[in-house]
Scaffold this motif. Structure first.
Motif, short mmCIF file in Angstrom:
data_model
loop_
_atom_site.label_atom_id
_atom_site.label_comp_id
_atom_site.label_asym_id
_atom_site.label_seq_id
_atom_site.Cartn_x
_atom_site.Cartn_y
_atom_site.Cartn_z
N ARG A 1 -1.38 20.95 -56.69
CA ARG A 1 -2.13 19.93 -57.41
C ARG A 1 -3.16 19.27 -56.51
O ARG A 1 -4.21 18.81 -56.96
N ALA A 2 -2.84 19.23 -55.21
CA ALA A 2 -3.76 18.62 -54.24
C ALA A 2 -4.75 19.64 -53.68
O ALA A 2 -5.44 19.35 -52.72
N GLY A 3 -4.77 20.84 -54.27
CA GLY A 3 -5.70 21.85 -53.79
C GLY A 3 -5.29 22.50 -52.48
O GLY A 3 -6.12 23.06 -51.76
N GLY A 4 -3.98 22.41 -52.15
CA GLY A 4 -3.49 23.05 -50.93
C GLY A 4 -3.56 22.17 -49.71
O GLY A 4 -3.12 22.56 -48.64
N GLN A 5 -4.11 20.95 -49.84
CA GLN A 5 -4.25 20.07 -48.69
C GLN A 5 -3.16 19.00 -48.70
O GLN A 5 -2.96 18.33 -49.71
N PRO A 6 -2.44 18.83 -47.59
CA PRO A 6 -1.46 17.75 -47.53
C PRO A 6 -2.12 16.39 -47.75
O PRO A 6 -3.22 16.16 -47.28
N GLU A 7 -1.43 15.51 -48.49
CA GLU A 7 -1.96 14.19 -48.76
C GLU A 7 -1.21 13.14 -47.95
O GLU A 7 -0.12 13.38 -47.45
N SER A 8 -1.79 11.98 -47.86
CA SER A 8 -1.10 10.87 -47.22
C SER A 8 0.18 10.58 -47.99
O SER A 8 0.17 10.51 -49.21
N GLY A 9 1.29 10.42 -47.27
CA GLY A 9 2.56 10.16 -47.94
C GLY A 9 3.19 11.42 -48.50
O GLY A 9 4.07 11.36 -49.33
N SER A 10 2.74 12.60 -48.05
CA SER A 10 3.28 13.85 -48.56
C SER A 10 4.76 13.94 -48.28
O SER A 10 5.27 13.40 -47.32
#
Length: 238
Positions: free
Chosen positions: A223-232
């Motif tokens: 859902r994030a396009g493969g990029q880790p998000e803050s708070g992952s």
């Protein structure tokens, strides 16, 4: 100084040997427990009670249901298998199937709360993915709510290098996804154990540009396009 390079995501999915005892389970999971490297343990429904008893419950371990292709032919049998596994393990979001299975009942997986299917290959359906995956990710979503991800066998390519201790760190493309499926019943317990130890030790060393993940993490990453998000929910190897 920080890097803007997208990390390569690596998932280790390891099966449990047939007739594994409590002691066997503890031996398999000890290394991962000590190094805090995330691993998804693929278990058949009938081995789940032994595995959970050996680990004292789910705790921080993640489990996926390992299905035989014969379970996929009939909806009632598939539904019973997933329900029985959930009765034992509680939450269950991922399924692992060896080879290239014929997935005629994708909607049933979604109904049963399964979000990720790890398979050895994709069968031809004549349909394209409803959502485009990130570049370098071998995955697809034929029905909403379900992602299929393609695995690579472990140990890959040069098994003798693993046997002799000459493990070379894999070269992973920036921003790619690699899901390694270590199957003791297919490659032998000794070789599977070596493969798991080498991978866990390598990831435990925190190689630059590598992000470890579990199977259940993948829908969120997609859902994030493969990029880790803050708070992952992903954990960096300690």
């Amino acid at each position: 100084m920080g890097s803007n390079r997208a990390p390569a995501t690596v998932v280790i999915c390891c099966g449990m040997p047939v007739d594994a005892s409590r002691g066997d389970v503890a031996t398999w999971t000890d290394l991962a427990t000590r190094t805090h490297v995330p691993i998804t343990w693929a278990c058949r429904r009938d081995t789940l009670p032994t595995v959970l008893a050996a680990l004292g419950g789910v705790n921080d371990h993640e489990f996926a249901l390992e299905l035989n292709p014969m379970h996929l032919a009939f909806r009632p049998a598939l539904r019973r298998e997933i329900a029985a596994a959930r009765d034992v393990a509680g939450s269950l979001a991922s399924v692992v199937i060896a080879g290239t299975p014929c997935l005629d009942h994708r909607a049933l997986f979604v109904e049963q709360g399964i979000q990720t299917l790890a398979v050895g290959g994709f069968e031809h359906t004549g349909r394209t993915s409803r959502r485009p995956p990130p570049a370098g990710w071998q995955c697809r979503s034929i029905v909403w709510g379900l992602w299929e991800v393609q695995t690579v066998p472990g140990p890959p390519r040069h098994p003798m290098a693993w046997m002799l201790g000459g493990f070379a760190a894999p070269r992973l493309a920036e921003g790619s996804l690699t899901v390694v499926h270590i199957a003791p019943d297919m490659i032998g317990e000794r070789q599977a154990r070596i493969a798991l130890e080498r991978l866990v030790q390598w990831i435990g060393g925190r190689p630059a540009g590598v992000q470890p993940a579990r199977l259940s993490d993948l829908p969120g990453l997609l859902r994030a396009g493969g990029q880790p998000e803050s708070g992952s929910v992903l954990r960096q190897a300690a």
